[in-house]
Design a protein around this motif. Structure first.
Motif, short mmCIF file in Angstrom:
data_model
loop_
_atom_site.label_atom_id
_atom_site.label_comp_id
_atom_site.label_asym_id
_atom_site.label_seq_id
_atom_site.Cartn_x
_atom_site.Cartn_y
_atom_site.Cartn_z
N LYS A 1 1.89 -17.66 -4.78
CA LYS A 1 1.07 -18.39 -5.74
C LYS A 1 -0.39 -18.26 -5.35
O LYS A 1 -0.77 -18.61 -4.22
N ILE A 2 -1.18 -17.72 -6.30
CA ILE A 2 -2.61 -17.46 -6.04
C ILE A 2 -3.43 -18.56 -6.68
O ILE A 2 -3.24 -18.89 -7.86
N ALA B 1 -3.75 -17.67 -1.27
CA ALA B 1 -2.37 -17.68 -1.76
C ALA B 1 -1.45 -18.36 -0.77
O ALA B 1 -1.69 -18.37 0.45
N THR B 2 -0.39 -18.96 -1.31
CA THR B 2 0.72 -19.43 -0.50
C THR B 2 1.89 -18.49 -0.74
O THR B 2 2.02 -17.90 -1.81
N ILE B 3 2.74 -18.35 0.28
CA ILE B 3 3.88 -17.45 0.14
C ILE B 3 5.12 -18.09 0.73
O ILE B 3 5.06 -18.74 1.78
N PHE C 1 -6.34 -13.49 -0.58
CA PHE C 1 -5.26 -12.57 -0.91
C PHE C 1 -5.69 -11.59 -2.00
O PHE C 1 -5.24 -10.46 -2.05
N VAL C 2 -6.57 -12.05 -2.89
CA VAL C 2 -7.12 -11.18 -3.93
C VAL C 2 -8.64 -11.22 -3.87
O VAL C 2 -9.23 -12.11 -3.26
N GLN C 3 -9.24 -10.23 -4.51
CA GLN C 3 -10.70 -10.15 -4.58
C GLN C 3 -11.13 -10.43 -6.02
O GLN C 3 -10.61 -9.83 -6.96
N PRO D 1 -3.53 -17.07 -11.02
CA PRO D 1 -4.18 -18.36 -11.29
C PRO D 1 -4.34 -18.67 -12.78
O PRO D 1 -4.53 -19.82 -13.16
N GLU D 2 -4.25 -17.67 -13.63
CA GLU D 2 -4.34 -17.85 -15.07
C GLU D 2 -3.74 -16.65 -15.77
O GLU D 2 -3.39 -15.65 -15.13
#
Length: 639
Positions: free
Chosen positions: A446-447, A453-455, A523-525, A561-562
């Motif tokens: 989940k970002i 993020a959580t994993i 986790f993402v850019q 996130p969306e």
């Protein structure tokens, strides 16, 4: 600054080349070493730290004693070469040091700088891994000098009471060492005999009879300088073995593997007797089952829970087992003692089994199957089953492996099975089918809007990979386990909050379940218009394909996130060839991105390492692209 360093390096190279030419000329004039043009350092030639000339003689007597005589002359050219002249002389109950003489001189002036004999050498025990009782020791001498060149002359004489093991001859001892000449003479009575196997030797061999002895001579000259990237199979060596041999009062003949197996069987004969009350206890344990496999499992688990492994290597005890009665009495034993006890317990319930010799170790070298000889360092047990079923293999020093699973220590290698008829060479299981090399993972990610993020991950593994997790559970504490999972996660930067690891087995198949939850920063850019998801699929490594088989499924459900539009979501990617099928499937529904990778490999046993490396690159390339998502810019403007 770089240009200055380059000039200094060029000057150093020139000085080294000049210095090497001068030293080799000196070696020729003072020491009698031949000088060849290819011995002189060249721009692309490896550096030479020492020059060696050596003569060895191995003489076997009618009483099976062996005298080893070694004469070495080193010219040490630099501080790196001091380790080349390090002298270590092994001894134990079967091997004695007769004499050692070391003389260090200046080869230019001829002045003696230092002398030493055996009494002047340091003395220390040599402990093998996990060993508690052994008699392995060595005397050693370390050459120290701040000026070069320095010449070191070493003369060694040792005596072995047995010709059971004859040392291999390896003419080049060290990397970056120039061997100008190396000679080996093996002298033996004709009735004892000699067998040998030459590997990559470049020189000459001759044979003659001197008195009552046959003398075989090998001479290697001007050998190429070796560097650390040398492959083991390319090294120069000579393997030696007697035909007739003895250890203590036990004489054997190993013209073939059966002969060696017969000797081992006779060495242990009569050492399987168990106390009567213990036999009664064993029979009670298995009274409720008629299945041989269940009886084996019950007794093996009993052994694992009640007997401790202690390495004992004393004299002939390095090959002859403790008696089963002694192991029962003391509740410990080495690999020989524990295997013999397990064999004796099975005999008590009328199940035959075979004491088996193996070259153990995760990185153990393959034995030379065409040279029957002492090439083993461990013992396991083979239990044949009826009706053509595969035998059950038992690693009797392990207190954790399931019945019938050998693990990395002794799997997929040639072993010598011994029995009352002699014995034979066979192979242990390779565990190279898919069920022994399975990894299944499910990951929920989940970002958040900030890109963190959580994993939550669940991993199920079988067979060989489960053994790795079993070792983590058995040998690492809680903090070390957490660090291990953090550093070995396919997702870089993972910080685990909590985890659970369970290890079990189904018959001989080892199983492990790992679950954890963690946090990944960035986790993402994010850019103004896009979100970039970098590659996160775990890389396939060489270690994962050691068994030439892999069945791996990775499932990722990633909550963005969306709601976004995927800019470069590929269609299914497939790599399919004989024995190879890899698929990568991706889909986006609303905020949920699904990424599934399936790898099914069943590779040929003769696949080259180069081909395997290339295949790994191709598999990893399938999941190496970034995912790009277009943000809802209208919503951003509204905010």
């Amino acid at each position: 600054m770089p240009s200055v360093i380059k000039k200094l390096h060029t000057l150093q190279t020139f000085i080294t080349d000049f210095y090497m030419v001068a030293l080799l000329v000196v070696a020729h004039l003072l020491l009698g070493f031949p000088v060849h043009s290819d011995s002189i350092s060249k721009k692309d030639s490896p550096p030479i730290y020492s020059i060696l000339s050596e003569n060895q003689r191995i003489e076997i007597s009618d009483s099976y004693e062996v005298i080893y005589k070694i004469e070495r002359t080193f010219t040490v050219l630099s501080s790196e070469g001091l380790a080349h002249a390090f002298t270590s002389v092994f001894y134990d109950k079967l091997n004695e040091i007769e004499s050692v003489e070391i003389e260090i001189t200046d080869p230019i002036s001829g002045k003696t700088l230092e002398k030493a004999k055996a009494k002047d050498m340091a003395d220390a025990a040599i402990y093998s891994s996990g060993s508690i009782f052994d008699d392995n020791r060595h005397k050693y001498f370390e050459v120290k000098s701040s000026k070069f060149p320095v010449q070191v002359a070493v003369t060694i004489e040792t005596k072995s009471s047995s010709n059971f093991h004859l040392s291999d001859w390896v003419p080049v001892h060290r990397y970056n060492q120039k061997v100008t000449k190396s000679t080996l003479v093996v002298a033996y009575p004709e009735h004892i005999g000699l067998r040998y196997k030459a590997v990559n030797l470049l020189g000459e061999k001759s044979e003659k009879t001197v008195g009552k002895l046959v003398e075989v001579t090998w001479v290697e000259t001007d050998l190429p300088v070796q560097t650390p990237d040398l492959k083991k199979e390319d090294d120069h060596r000579l393997l030696l073995a007697p035909v007739v041999f003895a250890m203590g009062d036990f004489v054997g003949k190993m013209e073939d593997w059966s002969g060696l197996a017969t000797w081992q069987y006779e060495l242990n004969k009569g050492r399987n007797v168990l106390p009567e009350e213990f036999i009664a206890e064993i029979k009670t344990m298995v009274a409720d089952t008629d299945s041989d496999y269940e009886k084996i499992e019950i007794l093996y688990q009993y052994l694992q829970k009640n007997y401790r492994y202690v390495s004992i290597q004393l004299g002939i005890g390095g090959w002859q087992t403790m008696s089963a009665t002694e192991v029962v009495k003391y509740a410990y034993g080495d690999c020989k003692g524990l295997t013999n006890l397990m064999k004796s317990m099975l005999e008590a319930v009328e199940i035959a089994s075979n004491y088996t010799l193996v070259q153990a170790g995760e990185n153990a070298e393959k034995i030379e199957t065409d040279l029957p000889s002492n090439q083993f360092n461990h013992v396991i047990l083979q239990v044949p089953l009826e009706d053509g079923k595969s035998p059950v293999w038992l690693e009797c020093t392990s207190n954790s492996l399931p019945t019938g699973f050998l693990g990395d220590f002794t799997k997929n290698r040639y072993v010598l099975v011994t029995n009352e008829r002699g014995g034979y060479l066979t192979k242990t299981p390779a565990y190279n089918s898919s069920e022994w090399n399975t990894v299944l993972s499910k990951n929920v990610v989940k970002i958040d809007p900030q890109g963190n993020a959580t994993i939550a991950t669940k991993i199920n593994v079988q067979g060989n990979f489960a053994e790795d997790l079993q070792n983590v559970k058995q040998y690492l504490d809680t903090r070390q386990q957490r660090d291990f999972f953090n550093s070995n996660s396919p997702v870089a930067g993972l910080i685990i909050n909590q985890y659970e690891l369970h290890v079990d087995h189904k018959d001989s198949l080892l199983l492990a379940d790992l679950s954890y939850e963690g946090f990944i920063q960035k986790f993402v850019q994010n850019t103004a218009k896009r979100m970039i998801l970098k590659p996160f699929l775990g890389k396939i490594t060489d270690e994962m394909l050691v068994n030439n088989s892999l069945n791996q499924i990775d499932e990722y459900l990633i909550e963005l996130p969306e709601v976004m539009e995927a800019e470069n979501l590929s269609e299914n990617l497939v790599l399919e060839e004989e024995g190879i099928k890899v698929t990568l499937r991706t889909s986006l529904e609303g905020k949920n991105l699904s990424v599934n990778r399936e790898i099914n490999l069943s590779l040929s046993e003769d696949i080259s390492e180069e081909a395997k490396t290339e295949l790994i690159k191709r598999i990893n390339a399938l999941g190496s692209s970034n995912f790009y998502f277009i943000k809802n810019t209208a919503a951003l403007r509204h905010d």
